[in-house]
Motif scaffolding. Structure first.
Motif, PDB file in Angstrom:
ATOM      1  N   MET A   1       0.830  -1.181   0.000  1.00  0.00           N
ATOM      2  CA  MET A   1       0.000   0.000   0.000  1.00  0.00           C
ATOM      3  C   MET A   1       0.880   1.251   0.000  1.00  0.00           C
ATOM      4  O   MET A   1       0.578   2.203  -0.712  1.00  0.00           O
ATOM      5  CB  MET A   1      -0.907  -0.042   1.235  1.00  0.00           C
ATOM      6  N   THR A   2       1.943   1.217   0.755  1.00  0.00           N
ATOM      7  CA  THR A   2       2.861   2.364   0.804  1.00  0.00           C
ATOM      8  C   THR A   2       3.539   2.569  -0.543  1.00  0.00           C
ATOM      9  O   THR A   2       3.716   3.714  -0.981  1.00  0.00           O
ATOM     10  CB  THR A   2       3.921   2.143   1.900  1.00  0.00           C
ATOM     11  N   GLN A   3       3.885   1.471  -1.196  1.00  0.00           N
ATOM     12  CA  GLN A   3       4.523   1.584  -2.507  1.00  0.00           C
ATOM     13  C   GLN A   3       3.577   2.201  -3.539  1.00  0.00           C
ATOM     14  O   GLN A   3       4.001   2.990  -4.386  1.00  0.00           O
ATOM     15  CB  GLN A   3       4.996   0.214  -2.987  1.00  0.00           C
ATOM     16  N   LEU A   4       2.303   1.866  -3.449  1.00  0.00           N
ATOM     17  CA  LEU A   4       1.327   2.463  -4.368  1.00  0.00           C
ATOM     18  C   LEU A   4       1.204   3.964  -4.134  1.00  0.00           C
ATOM     19  O   LEU A   4       1.099   4.744  -5.078  1.00  0.00           O
ATOM     20  CB  LEU A   4      -0.044   1.812  -4.187  1.00  0.00           C
ATOM     21  N   ARG A   5       1.225   4.367  -2.865  1.00  0.00           N
ATOM     22  CA  ARG A   5       1.153   5.802  -2.568  1.00  0.00           C
ATOM     23  C   ARG A   5       2.392   6.526  -3.086  1.00  0.00           C
ATOM     24  O   ARG A   5       2.303   7.634  -3.610  1.00  0.00           O
ATOM     25  CB  ARG A   5       1.002   6.014  -1.067  1.00  0.00           C
ATOM     26  N   GLN A   6       3.558   5.906  -2.917  1.00  0.00           N
ATOM     27  CA  GLN A   6       4.792   6.514  -3.421  1.00  0.00           C
ATOM     28  C   GLN A   6       4.773   6.600  -4.944  1.00  0.00           C
ATOM     29  O   GLN A   6       5.191   7.606  -5.529  1.00  0.00           O
ATOM     30  CB  GLN A   6       6.005   5.726  -2.950  1.00  0.00           C
ATOM     31  N   LEU A   7       4.291   5.564  -5.584  1.00  0.00           N
ATOM     32  CA  LEU A   7       4.200   5.547  -7.042  1.00  0.00           C
ATOM     33  C   LEU A   7       3.248   6.627  -7.533  1.00  0.00           C
ATOM     34  O   LEU A   7       3.543   7.342  -8.495  1.00  0.00           O
ATOM     35  CB  LEU A   7       3.736   4.168  -7.509  1.00  0.00           C
TER      36      LEU A   7
END
Length: 84
Positions: A1-7
């Motif tokens: 989920m954090t990676q999606l927000r960063q992306l």
């Protein structure tokens, strides 16, 4: 989920950068037609990727919320009923 927000943040930054580049080149009038087309293509690509990452994040959040609700309902159903 954090990676999606960063992306999504990276894509939003790209949209902002390409929009500013396009605006500056058109205001200053130093850009050629080819440069304008390239900037428009890059802006469109980053907009599509931003929309895609936002949709993926929205879907992941909805799944996570549904799973949390289902586990709470299952725990409530398996708990013994209280007697008054």
């Amino acid at each position: 989920m954090t990676q999606l927000r960063q992306l999504r943040a990276v894509y939003a930054g790209g949209v902002l950068a390409w929009t500013l580049s396009l605006l500056l080149s058109s205001v200053w009038g130093e850009g050629s037609a080819r440069q304008t087309v390239v900037l428009l293509v890059l802006l469109a690509a980053f907009l599509v990727l931003l929309l895609w990452s936002t949709w993926c994040l929205w879907e992941a959040t909805a799944r996570r919320t549904a799973a949390g609700t289902a586990s709470v309902a299952a725990a409530a159903a398996s708990a013994p009923a209280e007697r008054s």
